[in-house]
Design a protein around this motif. Structure first.
Motif: not given
Length: 225
Positions: A33-43
């Motif tokens: 899930v990307a928001f602003s200038h970061y992408n968060y990768i699920s474990a």
């Protein structure tokens, strides 16, 4: 690849949620899930991308598979492992980090991301020894954030105990990501004496020293794990 865009109620904040069919999927979480200038990768668990089965019961093999799965997801959104800012590693046996560190650096180019290593009692699959998640930089930005150059600034403070596999801090966009700090005395390089209060104080002193080295006051911390 399934690509969906979620809008907030006011239609001004956009999150980009994406799955790729060539990496393990979970019905209860999106791969990235990307928001602003970061992408968060699920474990990611050490699951073979092709078979869906857990790989061999060997910590190096399982750790490599977790990183391969993260790498596949990162590539599916047109990024590479050089854009990884932070890695969290969850281990059933904390001693296994020594073996992981022998294969870990090969998955990155240039600098290594900041890192936190945590011992856990159990993982979602019985024979899983390790699980990893990641945060990556997102130069495209999501509306209303304009695109930015992917310039990341890793730094170490020579006065704070260093880890050969993670820098003290990596700055990107408006955030600095700090690697987890153990209660190691800055001057002696040894674990401080005392109990949890003394150890907590030392961890915070190490974090404060890192922040001072990049001209950031302790008051600007927005999250502590």
């Amino acid at each position: 690849m399934n690509d969906t865009t979620n809008h907030a109620i006011n239609d001004t904040i956009i999150k980009v949620s994406r799955n790729t069919d060539i990496a393990p999927q979970n019905l209860l979480s999106t791969q990235t899930v990307a928001f602003s200038h970061y992408n968060y990768i699920s474990a990611q668990l050490p699951v073979n991308i092709t078979t869906g089965d857990l790989v061999a019961n060997d910590i190096k093999v399982q750790a490599a598979q977790c990183l391969k799965n993260i790498k596949t997801i990162v590539a599916s959104i047109d990024h590479d492992m050089n854009d990884v800012i932070k890695i969290n590693i969850f281990l059933k046996n904390i001693e296994d980090i020594k073996d992981i560190d022998t294969i870990y650096p090969a998955f990155f180019q240039g600098y290594l991301p900041t890192r936190t290593v945590i011992a856990v009692a159990a993982l979602p699959m019985d024979d899983a020894l390790v699980q990893m998640d990641a945060v990556i930089s997102n130069g495209e930005g999501t509306y209303p954030q304009a695109p930015v150059e992917l310039v990341k600034v890793p730094k170490n403070n020579e006065q704070v105990p260093k880890d050969s596999v993670s820098p003290h801090t990596i700055a990107f966009s408006h955030y600095n990501n700090i690697s987890a700090q153990l209660p190691v005395d800055i001057e002696t390089g040894k674990l401080v004496a005392g109990g949890v209060k003394e150890q907590t104080q030392q961890c915070l002193q190490n974090i404060e020293a890192i922040l001072e080295s990049i001209d950031v006051p302790l008051q600007e911390i927005v999250k502590v794990n």
